[in-house]
Design an enzyme around this catalytic site. Structure first.
Site, PDB file in Angstrom:
ATOM      1  N   ALA A 197      24.134 -29.820 -71.651  1.00  0.00           N
ATOM      2  CA  ALA A 197      24.190 -30.268 -70.286  1.00  0.00           C
ATOM      3  C   ALA A 197      25.871 -30.300 -69.587  1.00  0.00           C
ATOM      4  O   ALA A 197      26.414 -29.834 -69.938  1.00  0.00           O
ATOM      5  CB  ALA A 197      23.924 -31.952 -70.582  1.00  0.00           C
ATOM      6  N   ASP A 198      25.843 -30.246 -68.669  1.00  0.00           N
ATOM      7  CA  ASP A 198      26.960 -30.690 -67.723  1.00  0.00           C
ATOM      8  C   ASP A 198      27.288 -31.597 -67.142  1.00  0.00           C
ATOM      9  O   ASP A 198      28.657 -31.984 -67.208  1.00  0.00           O
ATOM     10  CB  ASP A 198      27.019 -29.601 -66.262  1.00  0.00           C
ATOM     11  CG  ASP A 198      27.095 -28.158 -66.638  1.00  0.00           C
ATOM     12  OD1 ASP A 198      28.169 -27.392 -66.537  1.00  0.00           O
ATOM     13  OD2 ASP A 198      25.698 -27.731 -66.789  1.00  0.00           O
ATOM     14  N   ARG A 199      26.544 -32.616 -67.222  1.00  0.00           N
ATOM     15  CA  ARG A 199      26.535 -34.055 -67.147  1.00  0.00           C
ATOM     16  C   ARG A 199      25.049 -35.172 -67.086  1.00  0.00           C
ATOM     17  O   ARG A 199      24.401 -34.555 -66.807  1.00  0.00           O
ATOM     18  CB  ARG A 199      27.266 -33.893 -65.706  1.00  0.00           C
ATOM     19  CG  ARG A 199      27.683 -35.608 -65.112  1.00  0.00           C
ATOM     20  CD  ARG A 199      27.735 -36.591 -63.920  1.00  0.00           C
ATOM     21  NE  ARG A 199      29.676 -35.272 -63.844  1.00  0.00           N
ATOM     22  CZ  ARG A 199      30.020 -35.818 -63.018  1.00  0.00           C
ATOM     23  NH1 ARG A 199      29.933 -37.467 -62.215  1.00  0.00           N
ATOM     24  NH2 ARG A 199      30.667 -35.372 -62.415  1.00  0.00           N
TER      25      ARG A 199
END
Length: 403
Positions: free
Chosen positions: A279-281
């Protein structure tokens, strides 16, 4: 020898050095780029020579540290006209502008934002450039060490959770897993997030252990014996980087195209039981921004009844973002889609890179770097503290991560 995306020589806090592995040249050439300024950090992050949300944050912090180190050197001060070092307050004003510039390198990955917020707090609490430099050094060391330790914990948490679930449902024997993009040592300070969970599963399989009890497994105990990484167009992080890491660790794997995942699930000789993604965010409700193609993978997994796990540190969960619709999604240059770069096939001697156009130059292109998977399609979020699952209403409660 473990793979290193970031080389940080930290023996003397006044003489550190930072180099990052140019991941655009992998898997054929291993070349490190020296980082000496914030501009250097911005450049390697923006160009995706370094990528992965945890690694982006670490390189951003280290670029601030080495710039401060150079500012403490009088020879360097003479050529840095944009800094006013007549007072710490004047230095601080410029440094805040530099931090804002650095934050613009990759807007979707929240880890960098969280790390630079910590840097601003250090800037506010220090009273001199040298004191700020020393505190930055301590923070950078802690950030790297904690990242590796947290990744190992995440990997073990994810592996145990899946194996427990398979045992509970009475599954036995071999199984395979899916992953997308690159979430391993090349995306972090070491071990990885989603790929870290896969590493932990492979260690269980090699040792013949069941989870959570470390006892000898029976011949039919669940064990991961194969990985199917997706190529991950258009930057091919799966084919260039994840395949490289799996080969490095001798984990059995077969690379597949993004478009073949449904057919691979349908025809795999070894049942595919889970997908692990990074995940990046992550929004407060569990909606997750990750590499483009992740939503597509989640939908396919839902259709086939395959568990879909997001593996990410607490720092990736953004308490200020309520839902995925509030996450800014970066769009990349159209030519990153129109042109493919790799090693020249059939070249002798050292590999040379070559670029090949695969679309008409004037063809309009939409090239988002990420997509957002709604929490409805996510079975669990694996962090270094524990595994979060949904309640009876289908909602995640991540509030404890913000206390």
């Amino acid at each position: 020898m473990s793979l290193q995306a970031i080389q940080f020589q930290r023996g003397d806090k006044s003489q550190v050095s930072v180099r990052v592995l140019d991941q655009l040249l992998l898997p054929y050439v291993s070349r490190y780029i020296p980082i000496q300024t914030v501009d250097d950090g911005f450049a390697v992050i923006r160009s995706m020579q370094v990528r992965g949300a945890p690694a982006i944050a670490i390189v951003g912090v280290l670029s601030v540290l080495v710039e401060c180190q150079l500012l403490c050197n009088e020879d360097f001060v003479a050529v840095q006209a944009f800094y006013d070092l007549s007072s710490y307050a004047a230095f601080g004003r410029t440094m805040r502008m530099r931090l804002a510039h650095l934050l613009g390198s990759r807007p979707t990955a929240v880890n960098l934002s969280h790390a630079l917020r910590d840097v601003e707090r250090l800037l506010d609490s220090a009273t001199s450039l040298s004191q700020f430099r020393d505190r930055m050094y301590d923070y950078a060391c802690e950030l790297l060490d904690m990242d590796v330790a947290n990744n190992v914990r995440m990997g073990d948490n994810g592996a145990r959770f899946l194996l427990d679930a398979l045992i509970a449902e009475g599954f036995d024997g071999s199984f395979a897993v899916l992953t997308i993009c690159n979430t391993g040592s090349l995306a972090t300070a070491g071990y990885g997030t989603a790929l870290g969970a896969i590493r932990s599963l492979w260690q269980h399989a090699e040792a013949g252990l069941t989870a959570p009890k470390k006892q000898k497994a029976s011949a039919c105990a669940p064990r991961m014996t194969h990985v199917f990484p997706l190529e991950t167009r258009p930057y091919n992080q799966g084919s260039r980087l994840t395949a490289y890491e799996l080969l490095h660790d001798a984990i059995p794997a077969t690379l597949i195209t993004d478009s073949s995942v449904a057919y691979r699930i349908q025809t795999s000789p070894v049942p595919i039981k889970a997908a692990f993604v990074g995940a990046d965010r992550i929004a407060r409700n569990g909606d997750t921004a990750n590499k483009i193609g992740t939503l597509q993978l989640a939908l396919v997994c839902r259709h086939f009844g395959i568990r879909f796990f997001v593996v990410a540190p607490r720092s990736t969960v953004d308490g200020t973002t309520a839902a995925g619709t509030d996450i800014p999604v970066e769009e990349r240059c159209p030519d990153e889609f129109r042109v493919v770069t790799g090693a020249a096939a059939g070249a002798t001697g050292d590999p040379t890179t070559a670029s090949v156009a695969i679309a008409p130059r004037d063809m309009p292109v939409w090239n988002p770097a990420f997509d957002v998977t709604p929490h409805a399609y996510i079975d669990a979020i694996v962090t270094e503290t524990r595994v979060f699952t949904k309640d009876a209403a289908g909602n995640f409660d991540l509030d404890e991560l913000f206390t």
